[in-house]
Design a protein around this motif. Structure first.
Motif, PDB file in Angstrom:
ATOM      1  N   UNK A 185       0.847  -1.189   0.000  1.00 23.37           N
ATOM      2  CA  UNK A 185       0.000   0.000   0.000  1.00 23.37           C
ATOM      3  C   UNK A 185       0.880   1.235   0.000  1.00 23.37           C
ATOM      4  N   UNK A 186       0.585   2.180  -0.898  1.00 23.21           N
ATOM      5  CA  UNK A 186       1.458   3.337  -1.082  1.00 23.21           C
ATOM      6  C   UNK A 186       0.656   4.633  -1.043  1.00 23.21           C
ATOM      7  N   UNK A 187       1.196   5.607  -0.320  1.00 22.77           N
ATOM      8  CA  UNK A 187       0.736   6.990  -0.378  1.00 22.77           C
ATOM      9  C   UNK A 187       1.873   7.771  -1.017  1.00 22.77           C
ATOM     10  N   UNK A 188       1.618   8.383  -2.150  1.00 23.50           N
ATOM     11  CA  UNK A 188       2.640   9.164  -2.850  1.00 23.50           C
ATOM     12  C   UNK A 188       2.632  10.576  -2.264  1.00 23.50           C
ATOM     13  N   UNK A 189       3.802  11.077  -1.887  1.00 25.94           N
ATOM     14  CA  UNK A 189       3.910  12.413  -1.304  1.00 25.94           C
ATOM     15  C   UNK A 189       5.025  13.190  -1.986  1.00 25.94           C
ATOM     16  N   UNK A 243       5.053  14.925 -11.510  1.00 23.98           N
ATOM     17  CA  UNK A 243       5.754  13.723 -11.060  1.00 23.98           C
ATOM     18  C   UNK A 243       4.792  12.755 -10.383  1.00 23.98           C
ATOM     19  N   UNK A 244       3.963  13.265  -9.462  1.00 20.88           N
ATOM     20  CA  UNK A 244       3.054  12.380  -8.740  1.00 20.88           C
ATOM     21  C   UNK A 244       2.019  11.757  -9.667  1.00 20.88           C
ATOM     22  N   UNK A 245       1.573  12.499 -10.677  1.00 16.88           N
ATOM     23  CA  UNK A 245       0.614  11.939 -11.639  1.00 16.88           C
ATOM     24  C   UNK A 245       1.226  10.768 -12.402  1.00 16.88           C
ATOM     25  N   UNK A 246       2.453  10.953 -12.883  1.00 18.66           N
ATOM     26  CA  UNK A 246       3.135   9.884 -13.635  1.00 18.66           C
ATOM     27  C   UNK A 246       3.408   8.691 -12.730  1.00 18.66           C
ATOM     28  N   UNK A 247       3.901   8.952 -11.525  1.00 20.62           N
ATOM     29  CA  UNK A 247       4.213   7.871 -10.598  1.00 20.62           C
ATOM     30  C   UNK A 247       2.950   7.103 -10.201  1.00 20.62           C
ATOM     31  N   UNK A 248       1.868   7.821  -9.934  1.00 17.36           N
ATOM     32  CA  UNK A 248       0.610   7.157  -9.572  1.00 17.36           C
ATOM     33  C   UNK A 248       0.125   6.272 -10.711  1.00 17.36           C
TER      34      UNK A 248
END
Length: 65
Positions: free
Chosen positions: A4-8, A14-19
């Motif tokens: 389970x991951x929360x991207x911060x 960056x967060x859009x691509x990583x998600x």
């Protein structure tokens, strides 16, 4: 075992691509994205999951909760 991951991060691109990338992986479940330190802490408290956090020194200009 699914992780389970929360991207911060404060970089929305960056967060859009990583998600998007992590959501396509079988071993990961993205529970959300936080774009600042306050939101990150709030989400951690809400989720009560074991999370790994990495903070960049440049992001220390956050407001106090």
């Amino acid at each position: 075992m699914e992780k389970t991951i929360l991207i911060a991060d404060d970089n929305k691109e960056f967060t859009d691509v990583l998600k998007e990338y992590l959501s396509e992986q079988e071993d990961f479940r993205v529970i959300g994205v936080a774009n600042d330190g306050n939101e990150t802490l709030r989400r951690i408290i809400e989720e009560k999951n074991k999370l790994y956090m990495k903070e960049d020194a440049k992001s220390r200009k956050e407001k106090k909760i």
